[in-house]
Design an enzyme around this catalytic site. Structure first.
Site, mmCIF file in Angstrom:
data_model
loop_
_atom_site.group_PDB
_atom_site.id
_atom_site.type_symbol
_atom_site.label_atom_id
_atom_site.label_comp_id
_atom_site.label_asym_id
_atom_site.label_seq_id
_atom_site.Cartn_x
_atom_site.Cartn_y
_atom_site.Cartn_z
ATOM 1 N N GLU A 18 -2.885 9.709 10.812
ATOM 2 C CA GLU A 18 -3.148 8.363 10.302
ATOM 3 C C GLU A 18 -3.193 8.304 8.877
ATOM 4 O OE1 GLU A 18 -4.599 6.134 12.256
ATOM 5 O OE2 GLU A 18 -4.086 7.288 13.878
ATOM 6 N N HIS A 69 3.392 4.398 13.057
ATOM 7 C CA HIS A 69 3.298 5.263 14.179
ATOM 8 C C HIS A 69 4.490 5.352 15.054
ATOM 9 C CE1 HIS A 69 -0.877 6.747 13.605
ATOM 10 N NE2 HIS A 69 -1.405 5.434 13.904
ATOM 11 N N HIS A 98 0.986 -0.609 9.790
ATOM 12 C CA HIS A 98 0.467 0.787 10.225
ATOM 13 C C HIS A 98 0.826 1.094 11.587
ATOM 14 C CE1 HIS A 98 -2.809 3.864 10.525
ATOM 15 N NE2 HIS A 98 -3.029 3.432 11.660
ATOM 16 N N GLU A 99 0.926 0.062 12.649
ATOM 17 C CA GLU A 99 0.875 0.583 14.056
ATOM 18 C C GLU A 99 2.352 1.007 14.027
ATOM 19 O OE1 GLU A 99 -1.104 1.290 15.803
ATOM 20 O OE2 GLU A 99 -2.798 0.430 15.240
#
Length: 289
Positions: free
Chosen positions: A204, A144, A140-141
Site C-alpha cells: 500500500e 497496484h 494508486h490503483e
C-alpha cells in the site's frame, strides 16, 4: 524526465517487501514439514483436507463475485480521460471501468494481466472527491496493477489463507478430529497471515508512492484518503459488513476496529502513517521543482 523518475526508490520499503514475500512461504513450508514429521497421520490428513477446503472456498468466492457492468466513455467521459492519461504515463493497458452503486467511498482493482483488469470506483467515492483527488486515487490503483500486486499477494498469501479458511471451516464441524486438525491448519494459516498482511501494508505504501509519481501530487492523495476515511466513518456499521470482506483490495479498509475475531494483523497501514509518508513525498517533490 518521466514521472517514474521523479521520486527515488524507497530501498528500505523494497527490502521489507522482499523479506516478507520470501519468508512467508518458507514459514508455511517449515510448519507443514513439522506437522508432517511429528503429527499423527490422522492430523496430517485433516490438515490436508483443510487446505483443499480453503482453496475451494477461495475459488468459489472469486467465481461468485457480484456481476457488474462497465461504464462506457460516453457515460463517463471525464473518468475515462483520467484513466487513459494515467495509463499512458504508466505504460499500462487501460482497464475496464466499473462504477459501483455504493455509498461507501472506496476503490479497488480486480483481474489479471492475462484476463484484463477492472477498475472499480464507488459512487460514494466519485461524489466525494474533486478531480485531482480522484486522479490520485486512480493512480494508486494503477500502481497496484503496474506492481503486479494481485499476483504477488496470491502467490505469497494463498497457501496461508487456504489453511486458515479451511481450518476454521473444519473447526465448526464439532467432531474432535476435525477440530484438532482444523486448529493445526488454522494456526499455520494465522502465522502465515503475519507475513502476508505485513507485505500487504508495504505494498500500500508502494502504491501510494506510485500514485505520487504518476500524478505529481502527494497532497491530492493525502486529501483523498482523509475524505474517504471521513466518509467511511459516517456510514452505519451494518452497511459496511458486506464490503469489509474485500478490505484487502480496498483503498482503505472499512471494517471497524475490534471487529476481527481472528485478531488478524491489519491489511493496510494506518491512515496516520500513510499521510506522514505522503507529506515527506510532497516535500521531496517541492524540493525538485
Amino acid at each position: 524526465m518521466t514521472r517514474r523518475k521523479l521520486l527515488p526508490a524507497d530501498r528500505g520499503l523494497v527490502a521489507r517487501m522482499v523479506v516478507a514475500a520470501v519468508a512467508t512461504p518458507l514459514i508455511v513450508l517449515a510448519l507443514l514439514t513439522v506437522v508432517f514429521l511429528a503429527a499423527p497421520t490422522k492430523i496430517i490428513i485433516v490438515t490436508g483436507i483443510a487446505s483443499v477446503l480453503g482453496v475451494g472456498a477461495m475459488r468459489k468466492e472469486r467465481a461468485g463475485g457480484r456481476r457488474t457492468s462497465t461504464v462506457s466513455e460516453g457515460e463517463a467521459p471525464e473518468l475515462h480521460a483520467i484513466v487513459e492519461r494515467l495509463c499512458l504515463l504508466a505504460d499500462l493497458p487501460k482497464p475496464a471501468i466499473v462504477v459501483e452503486p455504493q455509498r461507501v467511498p472506496n476503490s479497488w482493482v480486480v483481474g489479471t494481466g492475462a484476463g484484463g483488469y477492472r477498475l472499480h470506483l464507488t459512487e460514494g467515492l466519485i461524489d466525494r472527491l474533486d478531480r485531482h483527488e480522484l486522479e490520485a486515487v486512480i493512480g494508486h490503483e494503477l500502481a497496484h496493477v503496474a506492481n503486479h500486486d494481485a499476483a504477488v499477494m496470491t502467490v505469497v498469501g494463498g497457501p496461508g489463507a487456504a489453511l486458515l479458511g479451511g481450518g476454521v471451516q473444519l473447526m465448526r464441524g464439532g467432531w474432535w478430529l476435525a477440530i484438532s486438525g482444523g486448529a493445526v491448519a488454522a494456526a499455520i494459516g494465522w502465522v502465515a497471515s503475519l507475513g502476508t498482511r505485513a507485505l500487504s501494508r508495504y505494498r500500500e505504501f508502494a502504491a501510494d508512492a506510485g500514485s505520487v509519481a504518476l500524478t505529481g501530487s502527494a497532497a491530492a492523495l493525502a486529501s483523498a484518503l482523509m475524505k474517504v476515511s471521513d466518509g467511511i466513518s459516517a456510514i452505519p456499521a451494518r452497511d459496511l459488513r458486506a464490503a469489509a470482506a474485500q478490505d484487502a483490495f480496498h483503498l482503505l479498509p472499512v471494517a471497524r476496529r475490534g471487529e476481527d475475531r481472528m485478531r488478524l494483523p491489519a491489511t493496510h497501514p494506518s491512515l496516520e502513517a500513510r499521510i506522514a509518508r505522503l507529506e515527506r513525498l510532497e516535500q521531496a517533490l517541492q524540493q525538485r521543482r
